[in-house]
Design a protein around this motif. Structure first.
Motif, PDB file in Angstrom:
ATOM      1  N   ASN A 130       0.807  -1.056  -0.037  1.00  0.00           N
ATOM      2  CA  ASN A 130      -0.227  -0.108  -0.155  1.00  0.00           C
ATOM      3  C   ASN A 130       0.765   1.342   0.198  1.00  0.00           C
ATOM      4  OD1 ASN A 130       1.113   0.320   2.644  1.00  0.00           O
ATOM      5  ND2 ASN A 130      -1.033  -0.232   3.513  1.00  0.00           N
ATOM      6  N   SER A 131       0.342   2.408   0.213  1.00  0.00           N
ATOM      7  CA  SER A 131       1.035   3.658   0.188  1.00  0.00           C
ATOM      8  C   SER A 131       2.138   3.634   1.310  1.00  0.00           C
ATOM      9  CB  SER A 131       0.193   5.027   0.178  1.00  0.00           C
ATOM     10  OG  SER A 131      -0.414   4.821   1.465  1.00  0.00           O
ATOM     11  N   GLN A 132       2.228   2.973   2.265  1.00  0.00           N
ATOM     12  CA  GLN A 132       3.162   2.795   3.240  1.00  0.00           C
ATOM     13  C   GLN A 132       4.401   1.987   3.150  1.00  0.00           C
ATOM     14  OE1 GLN A 132       1.200   2.279   6.902  1.00  0.00           O
ATOM     15  NE2 GLN A 132      -0.138   4.034   6.997  1.00  0.00           N
ATOM     16  N   SER A 133       4.281   1.194   2.184  1.00  0.00           N
ATOM     17  CA  SER A 133       5.388   0.056   1.549  1.00  0.00           C
ATOM     18  C   SER A 133       6.477   0.661   1.176  1.00  0.00           C
ATOM     19  CB  SER A 133       4.589  -0.824   0.699  1.00  0.00           C
ATOM     20  OG  SER A 133       3.302  -1.503   1.202  1.00  0.00           O
ATOM     21  N   GLY A 134       7.611  -0.100   1.294  1.00  0.00           N
ATOM     22  CA  GLY A 134       8.811   0.356   0.601  1.00  0.00           C
ATOM     23  C   GLY A 134       9.335  -0.464  -0.386  1.00  0.00           C
ATOM     24  N   LYS A 135      10.648  -0.198  -0.853  1.00  0.00           N
ATOM     25  CA  LYS A 135      11.221  -0.901  -1.986  1.00  0.00           C
ATOM     26  C   LYS A 135      11.322  -2.413  -1.927  1.00  0.00           C
ATOM     27  CE  LYS A 135      15.849   0.450  -0.524  1.00  0.00           C
ATOM     28  NZ  LYS A 135      15.535   1.142   0.793  1.00  0.00           N
ATOM     29  N   GLY A 136      11.611  -2.697  -0.297  1.00  0.00           N
ATOM     30  CA  GLY A 136      11.743  -4.053  -0.205  1.00  0.00           C
ATOM     31  C   GLY A 136      10.670  -4.933  -0.397  1.00  0.00           C
ATOM     32  N   GLY A 137       9.541  -4.378   0.035  1.00  0.00           N
ATOM     33  CA  GLY A 137       8.218  -5.196  -0.329  1.00  0.00           C
ATOM     34  C   GLY A 137       7.929  -5.210  -1.501  1.00  0.00           C
ATOM     35  N   VAL A 138       8.079  -4.084  -2.304  1.00  0.00           N
ATOM     36  CA  VAL A 138       8.008  -4.179  -3.788  1.00  0.00           C
ATOM     37  C   VAL A 138       8.994  -5.339  -4.555  1.00  0.00           C
ATOM     38  CG1 VAL A 138       7.907  -2.998  -6.131  1.00  0.00           C
ATOM     39  CG2 VAL A 138       7.059  -1.911  -3.997  1.00  0.00           C
ATOM     40  N   ALA A 139      10.045  -5.220  -4.083  1.00  0.00           N
ATOM     41  CA  ALA A 139      10.921  -6.205  -4.740  1.00  0.00           C
ATOM     42  C   ALA A 139      10.489  -7.971  -4.371  1.00  0.00           C
ATOM     43  CB  ALA A 139      12.417  -5.988  -4.349  1.00  0.00           C
TER      44      ALA A 139
END
Length: 559
Positions: A380-389
């Motif tokens: 969601n909007s609070q997520s970071g690059k690590g989660g997307v990766a």
């Protein structure tokens, strides 16, 4: 609510136990477990379970590994009486499982209870009566001696009726209901009076169940009560000390764990904490807490989702999404820093059999209880690059370089902000695809061919730039270098390659290569690109085009 000094309530009495031992103990083995889902849970259901639903839930409890299952209050419910008869007559009870029936200390109810279990191989008859000062005064209007007589008279009656079940192995259990609210010396007195009537031995023990029927104090007070009772009871070796905690203060699990440290040997409770008011202790949580610390709980929750589905179907209750272990979101991280830590921990985790599990924010391996890693990180909007990766790698096999993650992470955050909701994995992949893999403006690669002689490669490429076609000819030490040189020599773009990386990618049972590139323009701006092709050279060439299309337009100087 009252303000200032609170006169409406008072602290629960404490136990004088200055040399308490339980705080320094640890739980080293599993207790005897007794599920009371088929009785306590039914009492608290807006729509009681049918016999068929009870049978289905019973099968699940047996499959989990419960060896003691309280199957009902047969003298109080016709459905439960019929359910017990079907269990016995249809031979549904495995030889290593003991059913338990509960009965209030009343003559006519005891008679009905015996009728319900006629023909059973093994059963526990669970007798109880209320013992707390308020119950004695307000409900019964009796003194302590009268309350003891109720318990001992019913115990004697059950003992006298045992010959009516000649082929059954019967264990007797007594509960001073509201034990935690009862004066500790009186609780011991009434239990010992019952023991004197029943006359158990170390070889043929009875069960003394000491319930925290209503929580009125912190769990350490209940642990003190259990330890005091165990230390002061006569003939301790002839009784199994059992606990049955509720959750009025939200500490049912803590009360149970501390009582085990204090000397309890048996635990009654329910799946997911169902039961009256705030519920009984959640046996799933207690058992898996043990498992997390390396203690075999003796219960199998390796397919916890299936257990939850049957439970929800039969009881019409819902397991909260934050319920320990079983909730939908308990292995999910939204925070960017948490996602990054989980992603790195998963990459570093030792995969050898028996290796110690050591992942930030995940105290237990979700796979051990039938959960999957796909839902660990959601965006969601609070997520970071690590989660997307993590999502791209675990759902689609994309090993995005670290530097590129920063850029794409910002793209996803902007997308999540615009949507205002959680982004599913497919939306994240589509954003990656649209940003990098489908980039054709202002440059599009129409064809590429290269030939190498003596370590030198010549490339011929055709590209389209804003409806203008260019044919490029150049040489270099490898085909991709030659292509980059051609673009610079023709001033189609002025840039240098910072870094290339690539890996295999399986798609529809076919192998492909995905290449990632970072470029730097003459003005110092950086850009990332990616492309998928059947070989490394084609993938890298197309990745260069992808990255160039993401540089600001003024960096181009086409002729």
């Amino acid at each position: 609510m009252q303000k200032g000094p609170i006169s409406k309530y008072r602290p629960a009495p404490r136990i004088d136990l200055p040399d308490r031992q339980w705080p320094s103990r640890i739980i080293e083995k599993a207790p005897t477990w007794c599920s009371v889902d088929l009785r306590d849970g039914n009492q608290a259901l807006p729509i009681p379970m049918s016999v068929q639903e009870k049978l289905e839930l019973f099968e699940i409890l047996v499959g989990i590994g419960f060896k003691e299952i309280e199957v009902g209050f047969p003298s109080a419910s016709q459905i439960e009486f019929e359910f017990i008869r079907r269990l016995i007559e249809e031979k549904r009870i495995p030889d290593d499982v003991t059913i338990q029936v509960i009965v209030q200390a009343r003559e006519e109810l005891i008679q009905r209870t015996f009728e319900s279990i006629r023909g059973v191989k093994k059963a526990i008859i669970h007798l109880y009566n209320s013992t707390s000062p308020t119950q004695r005064r307000v409900v019964f209007g009796l003194d302590k001696a009268d309350i003891i007589k109720i318990a001992t008279r019913s115990t004697q009656r059950i003992k006298e009726m045992l010959p009516t079940l000649p082929d059954s192995q019967i264990t007797f259990q007594y509960s001073p209901e509201s034990f935690a609210l009862t004066e500790i010396d009186f609780a011991l007195e009434i239990c010992e009076a019952v023991v004197d009537v029943w006359q158990p031995t170390p070889e043929n023990k009875m069960i003394l169940n000491l319930p925290e029927t209503v929580q009125i104090a912190t769990p350490n007070v209940y642990a003190d009560q259990i330890e005091w009772f165990c230390r002061n009871m006569r003939d301790r070796e002839s009784a199994i000390i059992s606990v049955h905690t509720h959750n009025d203060r939200g500490t049912g699990v803590a009360s149970t764990e501390m009582s085990l440290m204090a000397g309890a040997e048996r635990v009654e409770g329910t799946l997911f904490g169902n039961g009256e008011r705030t519920g009984n202790v959640d046996l799933v949580t207690v058992a898996l807490n043990m498992y997390m610390e390396g203690v075999d709980p003796g219960l199998d929750f390796s397919n916890l989702d299936a257990v939850r589905q049957v439970y929800e179907k039969c009881t019409r209750m819902q397991v909260p999404i934050r319920q320990p272990y079983a909730g939908e979101l308990v292995f999910t991280a939204f925070s960017g820093s948490h996602q990054d830590a989980i992603n790195k921990g998963m990459a570093a985790q030792d995969t050898a059999p028996g290796a110690l599990w050591d992942i930030p924010y995940l105290p237990i391996d979700p796979k051990d209880i039938g959960r999957t890693y796909e839902a660990i990180i959601r965006i969601n909007s609070q997520s970071g690059k690590g989660g997307v990766a993590y999502v791209l790698e675990n759902e689609y096999g994309l090993q995005v370089p670290k530097a590129m993650r920063i850029e794409f992470g910002k793209i996803i955050n902007d997308l999540a902000d615009a949507c205002g909701t959680e982004l599913p994995a497919m939306a994240i992949y589509q954003a990656f695809e649209n940003t990098y893999l489908k980039s054709t403006q202002p440059l599009a690669l129409e064809s590429f061919h290269s030939e190498g002689i003596d370590g030198q490669y010549a490339c011929i490429a055709r590209i389209e730039q804003n409806a203008t076609r260019h044919e490029l000819l150049a040489q270099g030490s490898d085909p991709v270098e030659a292509f980059v040189q051609a673009l610079n020599e023709r001033h189609i773009a002025n840039f240098s390659v910072v870094e290339f990386s690539e890996h295999e990618l399986s798609r529809d049972a076919k192998k492909a290569i995905i290449a990632y590139v970072q470029l730097k323009s003459e003005a110092g701006q950086t850009s990332f690109g990616a492309a998928v092709a059947q070989n490394s050279i084609q993938a890298r060439v197309q990745a260069v085009i992808s990255a160039l299309n993401r540089l600001p337009i003024h960096t181009y100087a086409a002729r």
